[in-house]
Structure formats: structure tokens, C-alpha cells
Motif scaffolding. Sequence first.
Motif, PDB file in Angstrom:
ATOM      1  N   HIS A 187      -3.238-129.827  63.475  1.00  0.00           N
ATOM      2  CA  HIS A 187      -2.118-128.847  63.532  1.00  0.00           C
ATOM      3  C   HIS A 187      -1.087-129.095  62.482  1.00  0.00           C
ATOM      4  CE1 HIS A 187      -3.521-127.415  67.407  1.00  0.00           C
ATOM      5  NE2 HIS A 187      -3.865-128.778  67.702  1.00  0.00           N
ATOM      6  N   TYR A 188      -0.498-127.975  62.191  1.00  0.00           N
ATOM      7  CA  TYR A 188       0.890-128.066  61.224  1.00  0.00           C
ATOM      8  C   TYR A 188       1.923-127.393  61.868  1.00  0.00           C
ATOM      9  CZ  TYR A 188      -2.213-129.648  57.652  1.00  0.00           C
ATOM     10  OH  TYR A 188      -3.185-130.511  56.832  1.00  0.00           O
ATOM     11  N   ALA A 189       3.407-127.935  61.795  1.00  0.00           N
ATOM     12  CA  ALA A 189       4.507-127.211  62.364  1.00  0.00           C
ATOM     13  C   ALA A 189       5.445-127.308  61.550  1.00  0.00           C
ATOM     14  CB  ALA A 189       4.766-127.663  63.955  1.00  0.00           C
ATOM     15  N   SER A 190       6.836-126.906  62.029  1.00  0.00           N
ATOM     16  CA  SER A 190       7.894-127.220  60.854  1.00  0.00           C
ATOM     17  C   SER A 190       9.073-126.927  61.541  1.00  0.00           C
ATOM     18  CB  SER A 190       7.673-126.249  59.757  1.00  0.00           C
ATOM     19  OG  SER A 190       9.107-126.362  58.895  1.00  0.00           O
ATOM     20  N   CYS A 191      10.087-127.618  61.439  1.00  0.00           N
ATOM     21  CA  CYS A 191      11.324-127.566  61.921  1.00  0.00           C
ATOM     22  C   CYS A 191      12.369-128.609  61.145  1.00  0.00           C
ATOM     23  CB  CYS A 191      11.500-127.638  63.653  1.00  0.00           C
ATOM     24  SG  CYS A 191      11.531-129.270  64.107  1.00  0.00           S
ATOM     25  N   GLU A 192      13.770-128.781  61.342  1.00  0.00           N
ATOM     26  CA  GLU A 192      14.539-129.319  60.768  1.00  0.00           C
ATOM     27  C   GLU A 192      14.195-129.620  59.233  1.00  0.00           C
ATOM     28  OE1 GLU A 192      15.439-133.115  63.646  1.00  0.00           O
ATOM     29  OE2 GLU A 192      13.405-132.718  63.606  1.00  0.00           O
ATOM     30  N   GLY A 193      13.587-128.781  58.533  1.00  0.00           N
ATOM     31  CA  GLY A 193      13.469-128.761  57.023  1.00  0.00           C
ATOM     32  C   GLY A 193      12.238-129.614  56.833  1.00  0.00           C
ATOM     33  N   LEU A 194      11.521-130.107  57.803  1.00  0.00           N
ATOM     34  CA  LEU A 194      10.408-131.037  57.412  1.00  0.00           C
ATOM     35  C   LEU A 194       9.080-129.998  58.019  1.00  0.00           C
ATOM     36  CD1 LEU A 194      11.805-134.301  58.925  1.00  0.00           C
ATOM     37  CD2 LEU A 194      11.677-133.609  56.663  1.00  0.00           C
ATOM     38  N   VAL A 201       2.072-121.507  59.218  1.00  0.00           N
ATOM     39  CA  VAL A 201       3.218-122.176  59.481  1.00  0.00           C
ATOM     40  C   VAL A 201       4.551-121.899  59.198  1.00  0.00           C
ATOM     41  CG1 VAL A 201       4.196-124.759  59.369  1.00  0.00           C
ATOM     42  CG2 VAL A 201       1.681-124.301  59.102  1.00  0.00           C
ATOM     43  N   ALA A 202       5.522-121.886  59.768  1.00  0.00           N
ATOM     44  CA  ALA A 202       6.929-121.406  59.382  1.00  0.00           C
ATOM     45  C   ALA A 202       8.058-122.333  60.247  1.00  0.00           C
ATOM     46  CB  ALA A 202       7.164-119.867  59.984  1.00  0.00           C
ATOM     47  N   TYR A 205      -1.639-125.436  70.631  1.00  0.00           N
ATOM     48  CA  TYR A 205      -0.988-124.919  69.652  1.00  0.00           C
ATOM     49  C   TYR A 205       0.267-125.504  69.451  1.00  0.00           C
ATOM     50  CZ  TYR A 205      -4.537-121.296  69.771  1.00  0.00           C
ATOM     51  OH  TYR A 205      -5.785-120.468  69.797  1.00  0.00           O
ATOM     52  N   TYR A 206       0.712-126.181  68.239  1.00  0.00           N
ATOM     53  CA  TYR A 206       1.939-126.820  67.930  1.00  0.00           C
ATOM     54  C   TYR A 206       2.901-125.934  67.025  1.00  0.00           C
ATOM     55  CZ  TYR A 206      -0.168-130.789  70.076  1.00  0.00           C
ATOM     56  OH  TYR A 206      -0.618-131.752  70.985  1.00  0.00           O
ATOM     57  N   TYR A 207       4.217-125.795  67.230  1.00  0.00           N
ATOM     58  CA  TYR A 207       4.963-124.794  66.383  1.00  0.00           C
ATOM     59  C   TYR A 207       6.482-125.579  66.467  1.00  0.00           C
ATOM     60  CZ  TYR A 207       6.271-122.442  70.413  1.00  0.00           C
ATOM     61  OH  TYR A 207       6.738-122.220  71.826  1.00  0.00           O
ATOM     62  N   GLY A 208       7.299-125.171  65.385  1.00  0.00           N
ATOM     63  CA  GLY A 208       8.682-125.373  65.357  1.00  0.00           C
ATOM     64  C   GLY A 208       9.391-124.315  66.576  1.00  0.00           C
ATOM     65  N   THR A 209       9.900-124.488  67.629  1.00  0.00           N
ATOM     66  CA  THR A 209      10.780-123.523  68.501  1.00  0.00           C
ATOM     67  C   THR A 209      12.109-123.084  67.927  1.00  0.00           C
ATOM     68  OG1 THR A 209      10.899-122.809  70.372  1.00  0.00           O
ATOM     69  CG2 THR A 209      11.549-125.080  70.186  1.00  0.00           C
ATOM     70  N   ASP A 210      12.972-124.133  67.334  1.00  0.00           N
ATOM     71  CA  ASP A 210      14.232-123.745  66.889  1.00  0.00           C
ATOM     72  C   ASP A 210      14.504-124.764  65.671  1.00  0.00           C
ATOM     73  OD1 ASP A 210      15.246-126.115  68.126  1.00  0.00           O
ATOM     74  OD2 ASP A 210      15.743-125.087  69.949  1.00  0.00           O
TER      75      ASP A 210
END
Length: 431
Positions: free
Chosen positions: A196-203, A154-155, A240-245
Motif C-alpha cells: 500500500h502507498y499513502a501520503s500525508c505530512e508531505g511524506l 496516491v495523494a 486500504y490505506y490513505y492520508g485522511t488529513d
Amino acid sequence: MQQSDCGRVLRCSSGVCRRIAFGVSREVRLGSRCKASRPASPASLRLQRAFPAPQLGGRQAGRAAPSASLFQEVGAPAARGVSLKLTEPPSQTSMAAVVSRVDSPGTDVFVTRHGSFIVRSDLGCFLHVPDFCSGQDIKVQDLHPACRGGDHYVADPTSSTICILRGDTFCKVLNLSSEQPTNALPLHPSCQGGDHYASCEGLFFIFFLSRGQVLSVADLATGAAAKEVHLESPLLRGLYYYGTDATHLACFRVDEDNNLRGHRFAIAGHEEVFSLHPDVASFLPGGLALIHGPAFGVWECLKLISNATDLPLPSSHEITRKVGYSKVAFSQKFSTSESLDSESLVIALLQSQFSLPTIYGGMGLRTEQEEWEEVAEEGEPLRVILQPRQKLYWWQYRLGLGKEPILFCRSLKVTRSPTPPTHIPLPSADS
């Protein structure tokens, strides 16, 4: 009966073929496997494991409104025939599918400030590219040994830090190829067991698909600022889930036309859909079949030997076959560092695809012990004594993707029928 200096002597009678070669006598029932003259080489397919630090381009371009509109807060109002040359590969009416992260632990996607990544922990390597839509500057690097075996990777797109989750713990690393992760920390109980784990907006966003909910937290160790929201039904089908921006999440899904698409969660319940580059998609488990077509296995009839007389008939023949894998039929446009052998990477991807169940475009077969060298022709002289009115069919097994043959197996079978053998000469992936 004298042994031939140049090959084998075969006597065929009552369904039994006696082979005499190099002073060794062996009986082979018609329809059983006959070994070739050249011994199978051991599999030398392990990826080499040392890489420099990755030099990556920018992340995916584009920015839209916050993604929260696709998440409904709990309690809030709802939002919106046989040939003597070849038995034919199967027709491509069946659809292959990409293996989801849930069914392929250790495979994950994420974006950092340095670019977009796909991790294949099962192969010990990862792909990075400026963005998933691009076919430019695709690089594959080795995972540092301490970074392998993760369940989730995750990132945050605005950060360089990558979190590796293993079981109920997690650690952090800045470079997957060259750094040791930090000491492992325990996951907060509310953050454990996500699909699934994802990250964006500092969360961090933790997806629980079975109950259709996602938990957002500020810290995986403390579970701080926890907020549970309902996951809208269109987002339940993500692979798959992820932070895109900085402010958006995204997922990969296969659409009705069997194309792998990215879905960027956007304003007012809408999604921005984008296509993944084929070379990027093919790096995912099942991706080769999605791009090139499902795997197939067929028996090729190499030669028909017959005796149309009423007397035993001695005759001389040569069996010519291909052994190895076709580099022409299959190639990938991956750039690899000096420490990773690009050919071994391609072989590992093919072996992985053939081992997958048929639902993912595989064959469920292990192929590591086959001849994974560039395909070459072998000629094998034979002297055969055929009984009256007898026919013998010599078959070779081969594997491919779509309609293209790729792997020509060493196994041969002899039958007295023009019907291809039903036995599969490769071990099951489950064995």
C-alpha cells in the motif's frame, strides 16, 4: 406432426425431447438448456468515457494528534428444500468480504484538498464524495484513458496532485478525468514493491505488510529522508490505506460484525473509528455483497407438466418466465455526468460482483452475455406429448444478492425430477 403457428411442438419419449420450431428440428436431452424464443441481445455494457473536470466538496472534517504514535520506530521501546415456485436462496450465515487493494490492483482510495476518492481502474471510473462517511453529493466520473491501468493511486490531503504508480514507475496528474499525466519517473528501489502507498505530512508512506513495516520518504524518485518504522499489529489488517488529513493516516477494515469501518490513526495508540456510508462502501470490489448480502444462484421451477394416465397424453401449455435484470430490486444513489450512463455503471458493478469468488460474496461467474435489459415477462406456448406416468419440470436460473433476485437468466432446463439441476449455465469467471 404439424408445426404450431404460435410456438413449438415437443415430443417427449425415452428422455428425449424433440423440438420443432420455425422449420428447424433439434433434439434436446432432458436436463439440457433450451433456448428461448427471443434471441439474447449482445452485451452493451461498456462505460462511456468522457467527463468534465470534477467539482468536489471539502475533505473529511476533524483533526487529532499526529499519527506517529501507532508507528513504532525500529529499535524504540514498544508501544500498546424444493418448491414448485422457487428453490430458496442460501441462508445469510456466510459473511462477505471486501476485496483488499492487494488483491485488486487498480482499486485505491485517497483524499485530496478537493474531497475523498475511490478509484476503480477495472471499471474505468472513480467515485468522489466530500468524505467517506457522507451519502451526499456522491459522484462517479470516467477515468481519462491515460489514467487507467494504475497499480496504486496516491495523494496528499493538503494537495491537488495525484500520483499514479505503475510497476516501478510513477507519474502525476491534477485531474483524473480530463488530464494527461506527467512523464513517468522511476521509483527509487527502496520505494518499489509496497503493498500500500499513502501520503500525508508531505511524506509518502509505503506499507510492507509481510514484514510488518512501513517506510516513510520525502520523495518517491529519490527515496530522500527515508525512515523505516514498525507497523503496530492493529494496523496490519487494513484493506486500504490513505492520508485522511494533513497529519493523519487511516485505513479501511471489516470488523467482527462484518461492517466496513474507517480507522483514523490517533494519539497514544488509539484509533478513531468511523462508518462508511453504504453507497460509498458498495463502490468497492465486494462492497455490494457487504451491503446487500452475498450473491446467490438458484433454479426456479417455472412449470410442472404431468401425465397421470397409462396412455400417451397430448396437451398444450404456456411457459411464462422473466428475462432481464430487476431495476427495482437494485439501485444505487450515484450521480453521474452526462458522458457516463448510470445504468451501465450499475450493470458493470453487478457484473463485477457476480464474477468475484464466493469469499468476496460473488459467484465466480461471467454474466456479460446475459440479457441486461429491464426485466420483462415472456410467454412461450408449447404442445407436449407426455408418455404414461411422466412428469416434466421446467427450470430457469437466476442470480441475486442477499435474498433479492436481480438477474433472470435466459437459460432453461427440463428434468424429470423435482430436484433442481446442479449444472450452472454460466461460464466461470476464470475461463
